[in-house]
Design an enzyme around this catalytic site. Structure first.
Site, PDB file in Angstrom:
ATOM      1  N   HIS A  12       4.321   1.057  -7.327  1.00  6.55           N
ATOM      2  CA  HIS A  12       3.270   0.364  -6.578  1.00  6.55           C
ATOM      3  C   HIS A  12       3.641  -1.095  -6.319  1.00  6.55           C
ATOM      4  O   HIS A  12       3.185  -1.684  -5.330  1.00  6.55           O
ATOM      5  CB  HIS A  12       1.939   0.449  -7.337  1.00  6.55           C
ATOM      6  N   ASP A  53      -3.934 -17.089  18.294  1.00  6.01           N
ATOM      7  CA  ASP A  53      -4.904 -17.794  17.455  1.00  6.01           C
ATOM      8  C   ASP A  53      -6.278 -17.149  17.497  1.00  6.01           C
ATOM      9  O   ASP A  53      -7.032 -17.200  16.520  1.00  6.01           O
ATOM     10  CB  ASP A  53      -5.012 -19.266  17.890  1.00  6.01           C
ATOM     11  N   ARG A  80       4.294  -3.479  20.822  1.00  9.73           N
ATOM     12  CA  ARG A  80       5.167  -4.539  20.325  1.00  9.73           C
ATOM     13  C   ARG A  80       5.177  -4.569  18.797  1.00  9.73           C
ATOM     14  O   ARG A  80       6.232  -4.695  18.169  1.00  9.73           O
ATOM     15  CB  ARG A  80       4.712  -5.896  20.885  1.00  9.73           C
ATOM     16  N   ASN A 136       5.210   4.446  -2.727  1.00  6.23           N
ATOM     17  CA  ASN A 136       4.651   4.225  -4.059  1.00  6.23           C
ATOM     18  C   ASN A 136       5.218   5.197  -5.072  1.00  6.23           C
ATOM     19  O   ASN A 136       5.538   4.835  -6.209  1.00  6.23           O
ATOM     20  CB  ASN A 136       3.131   4.341  -4.021  1.00  6.23           C
ATOM     21  N   ASP A 192       3.418  -2.864  -2.780  1.00 11.15           N
ATOM     22  CA  ASP A 192       2.731  -4.139  -2.493  1.00 11.15           C
ATOM     23  C   ASP A 192       3.620  -5.057  -1.660  1.00 11.15           C
ATOM     24  O   ASP A 192       3.132  -5.781  -0.771  1.00 11.15           O
ATOM     25  CB  ASP A 192       2.344  -4.831  -3.799  1.00 11.15           C
ATOM     26  N   ASP A 231      -1.794   2.521  10.679  1.00 20.29           N
ATOM     27  CA  ASP A 231      -1.588   3.172   9.399  1.00 20.29           C
ATOM     28  C   ASP A 231      -0.091   3.336   9.162  1.00 20.29           C
ATOM     29  O   ASP A 231       0.650   3.761  10.066  1.00 20.29           O
ATOM     30  CB  ASP A 231      -2.272   4.548   9.381  1.00 20.29           C
ATOM     31  N   GLU A 272      -3.262   1.400   2.981  1.00 19.34           N
ATOM     32  CA  GLU A 272      -2.173   1.088   3.910  1.00 19.34           C
ATOM     33  C   GLU A 272      -2.656   1.000   5.353  1.00 19.34           C
ATOM     34  O   GLU A 272      -1.870   1.020   6.294  1.00 19.34           O
ATOM     35  CB  GLU A 272      -1.059   2.138   3.796  1.00 19.34           C
TER      36      GLU A 272
END
Length: 533
Positions: free
Chosen positions: A425, A445, A475, A420, A429, A412, A455
């Site tokens: 906004h 992969d 990381r 925002n 984005d 989060d 978010e």
């Protein structure tokens, strides 16, 4: 050598330009010059190209015997398998020319070869066009029912082909069939189908022929004024575009109608013009027809001597036609070869239809996969979405066994609402897209980053236990803290809080995410920008 070949290519381009500018004499002059200079240095392919340009110029000039010699030379050069496509084009053009000059036997042989080569190459369109042309020979031999049957068969072969050339060519031949069988309304109906495509494709030779067959149907319906108008339009179009066969036929039939109307002087002029053009081009069948038309005209004018002379001339050409084209002799062999080719036609058409079906199926599968991807993809970040979790991760968790290891990270963005509120906004984005890129670069992969909502993000880590997953989370946390964010947030730094959970036997998707969510709340309660298990 390279200079000669380069010069040859430039000269071919110049010849093409001259032909496009309606200058066939200049084109032939340059062709003669090439033949005496760089021609001997070229390979067969450009030499064939030169000969095909020469044939085009000779066609426009009405040099029929020279044209046949040119096409035969090109045919001999194209015998190698590497030139099979060129050979197919030459066969069709040569067959059409010798047919127009009345040599039915040779034209049949050439068109048969064209059908076989077309089927061998998988060029069903060329094979069908040759098949259609053979039907025309039966019309010339007054075997009109046989011609119609062959053309109806060609219609069956071509019903799934999206080929405008075949569409209008076949309908022109069917119009001729119906005209010969005295079905004028059917002739007009089929021409109404062909005309829009002819005009759309600017096929002027076909337009001239459409006027010809329409006029003859109108004549049968005793609509003489309309018939004359169409013949005059067809004649003008044919002359303008060097379609000698159609110009002769239009002038000839114009003469017949004018004879019928007792307009003898006009009829004679039309028939003599047709005769002169047919003589220049040595079209034996058309020469015979023109002499027969003149004989009927002179008889109607009570000029017995001239009528007899014209009739004798017609008979001499009839005799030559009988020698060069004994259609009754070759008909059984034609039908036998055509019957043998029917199976090959059917097999080739089925093969092409199957290939088209497979291509359509592949396109549909591709489109379906694309739709599935879009359904399971977040539009903003291009990551997987919650629907992907339900479709792909949920079954894996439910079927989990002791040998499987799956962990998830629930991330989060800290204080994202302020981004925002402070910057809009749109700026928010941009931040979310950057987070998506960071997660994609951090994953292997076999891992899957997911936009969980707003978010919040989730990362599925296959084969990693809780502590290995925590190392990945750390990381990612570090990369986010050090990331250079878009200028739209004016240097504001961002951090994330992460909850880590490992799937256990008996888990489902909801229980696994609940544990990760509890760990995320602990990370936030303990000050954010941290990892909790």
């Amino acid at each position: 050598m390279p200079n000669s070949l380069s010069l040859f290519s430039d000269q071919l381009a110049e010849i093409s330009h001259q032909l496009a500018e309606n200058a066939p004499l200049q084109a032939l002059a340059l062709i003669d010059e090439i033949s005496n200079t760089s021609y001997q240095f070229t390979t067969p392919k450009p030499r064939i190209a030169l000969l095909m340009l020469k044939s085009q110029a000779e066609t426009e000039l009405g040099q029929c015997h020279a044209l046949i010699a040119t096409l035969n030379e090109a045919l001999s050069l194209s015998q190698d398998d590497d030139f099979a496509a060129e050979r197919l084009q030459i066969l069709n053009q040569l067959a059409d020319q010798v047919y127009t000059m009345g040599d039915y036997r040779q034209s049949i042989q050439l068109w048969m070869n064209s059908i076989e080569l077309g089927l061998e190459l998988g060029d069903i369109s060329s094979a069908i066009l040759a098949f259609i042309s053979i039907g025309g020979i039966f019309n010339a031999a007054e075997q009109h029912e046989r011609a119609l049957k062959l053309h109806q068969q060609a219609l069956h072969y071509s019903h799934k082909l999206d080929n405008p050339h075949i569409f209008y060519t076949l309908r022109l031949y069917l119009a001729a069939d119906y005209m010969w069988l005295k079905l004028p309304n059917d002739t007009l109906t089929i021409l109404n189908q062909a005309d829009p495509i002819l005009k759309k494709c600017n096929h002027f030779n076909g337009i001239a022929e459409s006027h010809l067959w329409r006029a003859q149907a109108l004549f049968q319906l005793e609509r003489y004024a309309e018939a004359i108008d169409h013949l005059q339009q067809g004649l003008q179009c044919a002359v303008q575009h060097h379609h000698y066969w159609a110009s002769i036929k239009c002038a000839y039939h114009l003469g017949l109608i004018l004879t019928h109307q007792k307009r003898h002087a006009e009829a004679e002029q039309a028939l003599l013009e047709a005769l002169a053009t047919a003589s220049d081009n040595e079209f034996m069948q058309l020469l015979r027809d023109c002499w027969l038309g003149l004989s009927a005209l002179y008889e109607d004018m009570d000029q017995a001597q001239q009528a007899y002379f014209a009739l004798q001339s017609a008979h001499s050409f009839e005799h030559q036609l009988a020698k060069s084209a004994p259609i009754l002799e070759v008909e059984p062999r034609i039908l036998q070869r055509l019957a043998a080719l029917e199976t090959r036609f059917s097999l080739e058409i089925s093969r092409q239809e199957n290939r088209q079906l497979l291509e359509q199926q592949a396109q549909q599968i591709q489109k379906l996969n694309q739709l599935l991807t879009e359904v399971e993809q977040d539009a903003l970040t291009k990551l997987a979405n919650r629907r992907w979790l339900d479709t792909h991760l949920a079954p894996q968790i439910t079927k989990l066994n002791a040998a499987d290891t799956i962990s998830i990270l629930l991330l989060d963005l800290d204080h994202f609402k302020q981004i925002n509120d402070d910057f809009s906004h749109l700026a928010g984005d941009e931040v979310l897209r950057d987070i998506g890129l960071i997660l994609q670069q951090a994953c292997r992969d076999v891992d899957t980053p997911v936009r969980y909502g707003g978010e919040e993000f989730l990362v599925v880590l296959k084969g990693l236990n809780l502590f290995s997953a925590a190392k990945v989370a750390e990381r990612i946390r570090t990369q986010v803290a050090q990331h250079a964010w878009p200028s739209s947030i004016e240097g504001r730094q961002l951090t994330i809080s992460v909850g880590v959970a490992q799937a256990q036997l008996g888990d489902n998707l909801i229980s696994l995410i609940e544990r990760a969510d509890l760990a995320l709340y602990r990370a936030k309660d303990l000050g954010r920008n941290r990892i909790e298990l």
